[in-house]
Scaffold this motif. Sequence first.
Motif, PDB file in Angstrom:
ATOM      1  N   UNK A  60       0.819  -1.212   0.000  1.00 32.64           N
ATOM      2  CA  UNK A  60       0.000   0.000   0.000  1.00 32.64           C
ATOM      3  C   UNK A  60       0.857   1.269   0.000  1.00 32.64           C
ATOM      4  N   UNK A  61       0.178   2.377  -0.252  1.00 32.72           N
ATOM      5  CA  UNK A  61       0.864   3.647  -0.491  1.00 32.72           C
ATOM      6  C   UNK A  61       1.843   3.993   0.635  1.00 32.72           C
ATOM      7  N   UNK A  62       1.390   3.787   1.881  1.00 31.46           N
ATOM      8  CA  UNK A  62       2.266   4.070   3.012  1.00 31.46           C
ATOM      9  C   UNK A  62       2.748   2.751   3.621  1.00 31.46           C
TER      10      UNK A  62
ATOM     11  N   UNK B  15       2.053   3.769  -6.883  1.00 32.00           N
ATOM     12  CA  UNK B  15       0.775   3.079  -6.713  1.00 32.00           C
ATOM     13  C   UNK B  15       0.974   1.604  -7.034  1.00 32.00           C
TER      14      UNK B  15
ATOM     15  N   UNK C  29      -0.562  -0.910  -5.043  1.00 34.77           N
ATOM     16  CA  UNK C  29      -1.847  -1.566  -4.790  1.00 34.77           C
ATOM     17  C   UNK C  29      -2.812  -1.221  -5.920  1.00 34.77           C
ATOM     18  N   UNK C  30      -3.765  -2.108  -6.158  1.00 38.25           N
ATOM     19  CA  UNK C  30      -4.785  -1.915  -7.195  1.00 38.25           C
ATOM     20  C   UNK C  30      -4.135  -1.652  -8.549  1.00 38.25           C
TER      21      UNK C  30
ATOM     22  N   UNK D  27      -8.884 -10.015  -6.784  1.00 36.50           N
ATOM     23  CA  UNK D  27      -9.973  -9.292  -6.120  1.00 36.50           C
ATOM     24  C   UNK D  27      -9.429  -8.334  -5.072  1.00 36.50           C
TER      25      UNK D  27
ATOM     26  N   UNK E  46      -9.466  -2.267 -10.954  1.00 33.92           N
ATOM     27  CA  UNK E  46     -10.679  -2.618 -11.692  1.00 33.92           C
ATOM     28  C   UNK E  46     -10.346  -3.263 -13.029  1.00 33.92           C
ATOM     29  N   UNK E  47      -9.230  -2.850 -13.646  1.00 34.17           N
ATOM     30  CA  UNK E  47      -8.912  -3.407 -14.958  1.00 34.17           C
ATOM     31  C   UNK E  47      -7.932  -4.571 -14.841  1.00 34.17           C
TER      32      UNK E  47
END
Lengths: 426, 351
Positions: free
Chosen positions: A268-270, A288, A290-291, A369, A374-375
Amino acid sequence: MSALQPSEVDRPALARGRPAADADLKSVSAALRRAEFGDRLRSLLLAAPLLILLALSFGIPIVLLLSRAVYDPTIADALPKTTVALAGWNGQGLPVDDAFAALAADLKDNQVKGTAYELAKSLNARLPGARSQVLKTVRKLENADGQAALEAMKSVPFWSAPSTWPAIRNGTHSLTSFYLLSALDMRWNADGGIERVPPEQAIFLQVFVRTFLVAAAVTLATLLLGFPLAYLIASVPKGLAAVLIVAVLLPFWTSILVRTAAWTVLLQKFGLVNDFLLFIGIASDRLDLMYSRIGLIIAMTHIQLPFTLLPIYSVMRTIQPSQMKAAYSLGAKPLTAFRRVYLPQVFPGVMAGCLLTFILCLGYYITPALIGGASDQLISNFIANYVNVELNWEMAAALSFILLVFTLALFGIFARILGLDRLKLV
Amino acid sequence: MKYTKQTLLALVAATAFTTTIGHAAFAQELSIMASGGAWQDAQRKAWFEPFSKETGVKILEQEYLGDLGKVKAMVDTGNVPIDLVTVETATVLQGCDAGILERLDYSKIGPRDKFIEGSALDCGVGLDAYGDILAYDPTVLKEAPTSVLDLFDTTKFPGKRAMRKFPAQNLEWALMADGVAPADVYKVLATPEGVDRAFKKLDTIKKDIVWWDAGAQPAQLLASKEVVMTTAWNGRIQNAIDTDGKPFKIVWNNQILEYDMIAIPKGAKSPDLAYKYLAYISEPENNAKLASYITYGPVRTDAASFVAADALPKLPNAPDHLGGAYLVADTEFWGDYGEDLVKRFNAWLAQ
């Protein structure tokens, strides 16, 4: 299935003898076939309990579920009178009043049986917006018969819309290609041909391609990391090798969910990875991870590493170091010796490890998940969505079927290129 | 044979023991599946425990993510180990259509006209009213957002924003941000042009969106500074403020009001007990109790006077929070267009 049986190779060669010997040979080979058949039957009988268990617990449920992709009798069962009334309709314009009356009668029957909702839902899958129209019409029909029922039907504009009746008629066929076509971003057009859906609705082909690309990237990453590591484990003394193997296997024994959750904390970011990158000055800004696709591939690579490494290691262990020394002494340069002596021997292990990882990656669900954006959702995420959220199991079955076909085709290609007997899994 | 005192005592103890065991086995049980987190904790305190105390019925709790796939599998195989399940309104319609949920008999629950409109459906009865709101961390965002629609203003509020990975609410907000009045939102969204317009608006912030699935995620994403603002269910954020001491703030302007529902799966083992429970929590006084444990309002129109005084100002349907624009979610619309819009939304996500 290229693994040729030696007996099949030899038999024609044997048979090309002198004509007098041909008859003898024929009877001999027939006897041989009989004997082989008996052997085969016996071995099959020995395996029968397992095969029956597999068929009952694995085969039949899969077939039953996959059959949902092509067999959906909901609308046909709900609209028997309409099905008959539409038999003579040519599909142009609106059908005759009899069809309207038949549909009104069918709708009333469904109301009595309490299946109007199921019908509304099924029709809605093919014709968005149909759900409330069906239910509204059912309410209107409650106290209407004959002519009044017909007028009630005509008073709802939906039943006179151009797209309504073709969709109903298509729905009255229990065997349907609707879901399989949808899974390939295709549909029937009004003229009875197959066309691609408009680009803003196209989704699944893209997701299939994405799933295969992510699987390929992860397979490559595990190979690049796993091959040297396997070589190291195979070449260090026994005690150290045991320690390294445990280090590889320890995460392997940890739940996939736990490892995925751990990666969310790291990425994650931090999180730790970003803190570390900033600390050593590689990155000037927080990334970035994550995700994102890169985060997903990192996590999947970590999870899949043992699957690729272990088959490679098990093959490497069997190769004598003296072979390479012999190659050097015969004048081979290190790279040549590796390419011509070492690599051909470990190749089956490499292939087995890569195939295992690749096919397992095709079914990843929890990691995309939680870590993917999203992509970055893979085909399993869509199948799960249709099963759990949309309750559209027909669509889920169709997507599963396509995935199964792709996977088997891939496996078939591998087997042809390599020969299954050369795959060394352990 | 002579009984000693000890054997007598042992006998008495054994008899006592077997009778308690027997009683335990015959105690009535009601199993409820809810979607976990702070909301299930609140239900436990407000309803499960008092109901158990009053009736002697033991409540068995389960958790799930709020999707009906599991329930469908239970109903299809005819083995339904749960008696009640909490669901969202859109899911109630879906479950009703698919024949997974029982049609409710309101004569066993309470007067249907005493529920807020849209909170007493054929297959599900309302538990509470909640708001889809915007939450942010003022220690991160220097300027305070004044409306949920500020999601779409990336110049004034740069940075990632989290939204629910679902078309509902997001499409409505997109249209409102594009200038559609709340009253016309569903009319516009029922047309293909309206859907295109909503997605076009979402396109403008697509690269800045992080998507959430579970109700507990928005607070986590804010806390880990992964995002600067997030859409959320108001109770989860209020819970993070009140119990975890987070500095978050809620923006109510342009909120979307929805109802949590509870339903009986088809073929539940103890429907009578389930109805008993539904009647119990639908009494105005009991219906208002949940607000003391999580900031979700009652669905009974006659329950407002029973809400604890300190809970009232934090509810989504408190007068202060309905001062600006707000939208009541249209369940029928989502029953009609839900599946299609979800597919379109997923296609849009994937592009």
